[in-house]
Design an enzyme around this catalytic site. Structure first.
Site, PDB file in Angstrom:
ATOM      1  N   LYS A 245       2.769   7.796  -7.958  1.00 46.41           N
ATOM      2  CA  LYS A 245       1.328   7.923  -8.193  1.00 46.41           C
ATOM      3  C   LYS A 245       0.894   9.372  -7.994  1.00 46.41           C
ATOM      4  O   LYS A 245       0.098   9.908  -8.767  1.00 46.41           O
ATOM      5  CB  LYS A 245       0.554   6.983  -7.252  1.00 46.41           C
ATOM      6  CG  LYS A 245       0.717   5.518  -7.640  1.00 46.41           C
ATOM      7  CD  LYS A 245       0.216   4.544  -6.583  1.00 46.41           C
ATOM      8  CE  LYS A 245       0.548   3.105  -7.000  1.00 46.41           C
ATOM      9  NZ  LYS A 245       0.190   2.092  -6.019  1.00 46.41           N
TER      10      LYS A 245
ATOM     11  N   GLN B  94      -1.837   2.153   0.251  1.00 40.56           N
ATOM     12  CA  GLN B  94      -0.724   1.377  -0.316  1.00 40.56           C
ATOM     13  C   GLN B  94      -0.450   0.116   0.507  1.00 40.56           C
ATOM     14  O   GLN B  94      -0.285   0.186   1.727  1.00 40.56           O
ATOM     15  CB  GLN B  94       0.537   2.269  -0.368  1.00 40.56           C
ATOM     16  CG  GLN B  94       1.722   1.621  -1.047  1.00 40.56           C
ATOM     17  CD  GLN B  94       1.508   1.413  -2.553  1.00 40.56           C
ATOM     18  OE1 GLN B  94       0.928   2.240  -3.244  1.00 40.56           O
ATOM     19  NE2 GLN B  94       1.975   0.287  -3.062  1.00 40.56           N
TER      20      GLN B  94
ATOM     21  N   ASP C  49      -8.363   0.908  -6.579  1.00 43.08           N
ATOM     22  CA  ASP C  49      -7.529  -0.277  -6.800  1.00 43.08           C
ATOM     23  C   ASP C  49      -8.390  -1.494  -7.138  1.00 43.08           C
ATOM     24  O   ASP C  49      -7.856  -2.559  -7.466  1.00 43.08           O
ATOM     25  CB  ASP C  49      -6.702  -0.591  -5.543  1.00 43.08           C
ATOM     26  CG  ASP C  49      -5.302   0.026  -5.614  1.00 43.08           C
ATOM     27  OD1 ASP C  49      -4.865   0.331  -6.734  1.00 43.08           O
ATOM     28  OD2 ASP C  49      -4.673   0.183  -4.555  1.00 43.08           O
TER      29      ASP C  49
END
Ligand code: NAP
Length: 280
Positions: free
Chosen positions: A54, A98, A121
């Site tokens: 990412k 994460q 997200d």
């Protein structure tokens, strides 16, 4: 006739190129590049690889990457304080914590602490609520990627029967809202669905997101359907999806492979979400 194989790598490359142009146009207005903060807690090797990819993807399109790697035994309170700092940091437009987090941490509380405006997200209850109400907001990356793949294949969901296998907060539920918002008639299946094959055969758009190798067999697919395989399963035969690809491609009209289908879209949509957050 064999199905058209939808090339997720090519579609993702297009999205990244589009994002790079948007970053170039936006940076002078912001007085800085858009910024994505990544938070990697603990030493899960798969998480480390995902976060590295990412960050690399950010650099490629000109998004500034602000990386944080607190120790695996960080307390809930200290991690909450880190999230609060990132929420307040004006150079940070998006925050990605994460998952999964180590067991001693309450992941829901951490996600809920994110500023919804930086929730790239799309996992906070505010983001989920906005999506369910068809209001503007940040949308989870993988379901957004599915919608991009459908568009790239020239498939307009409007008026079509869509079936999703899987009802997770990460994939199935947000995809339900996206397809419904695009005027499909949507059915969501799960592990208690009585006759999965019967429901899947109704689908003109079939999305498999169950995490079960070869759960969707060719006899569950109606002729000419568009099949999107979100599944990512590590097996002795390597990485496979939830769809029996070789047999399914003889029946479907268009189909995504695994790897090389939905997977590349997820990071591309994260970049797109970061620019969207920066613009907002
Ligand atoms: P998840 O949270 O485990 O949810 C799986 C869903 O599938 C659940 O709703 C479950 O039903 C349903 N399911 C399981 N077995 C089933 C069966 N035999 N018949 C019908 N439904 C069944 O997984 P997820 O996070 O949504 O991820 C799904 C898959 O997508 C995984 O393979 C994951 O690795 C992959 N994924 C890929 C990407 C990517 O970037 N390519 C991103 C995210 C996820 P219940 O609710 O009844 O348990």
């Amino acid at each position: 006739m064999a199905a058209e194989v939808i090339d997720g790598k090519a579609v993702a490359a297009d999205v990244r190129a589009r994002v790079a142009k948007e970053v170039e146009a936006l940076a002078p207005d912001l007085g800085r590049p858009p910024g994505l903060a990544t938070v990697l807690v603990g030493d899960d090797p798969a998480s480390a690889i995902y976060v590295r990819r990412k960050r690399e993807a950010c650099e490629e399109v000109g998004i500034a990457s602000h990386h944080h790697e607190p120790p695996g035994d960080i307390s809930q309170e200290d991690l909450m304080a880190m999230i609060a700092e990132l929420n307040a940091n004006e150079e940070v437009d998006g925050i990605l914590c994460q998952l999964p987090l180590p067991d001693h941490l309450d992941a829901d509380a951490i996600v809920n602490a994110l500023d919804p405006g930086k929730d790239v997200d799309g996992l906070t209850p505010i983001s989920a609520g906005r999506l369910a109400r068809n209001e503007p907001g940040l949308v989870p990356c993988t379901p957004s990627g599915v919608m991009e793949l459908l568009a790239s294949a020239g498939v307009d969901p409007s008026g079509k029967e869509a079936v999703i296998v899987g009802r997770s907060n990460l994939v199935g539920k947000p995809l339900y809202s996206l397809l419904l918002g695009a005027n499909a008639t949507v059915t969501t299946c799960h592990s208690r669905t009585a006759d999965l094959g019967e429901v899947c055969r109704r689908a003109e758009i079939l999305v498999a997101a169950a995490g079960k190798p070869k759960l969707v067999t060719a006899d569950m697919i109606s002729s000419g359907a568009t099949v999107i395989d979100v599944g990512t399963n590590r097996t002795d035969d390597g990485l496979v999806g939830d769809v029996d690809f070789e047999a399914a491609k003889e029946v479907a009209g268009a189909i995504t492979p695994v790897p090389g289908g939905v997977g590349p879209m997820t990071i591309a949509m994260l970049l797109a979400n970061t620019v969207k957050a920066a613009r907002a």
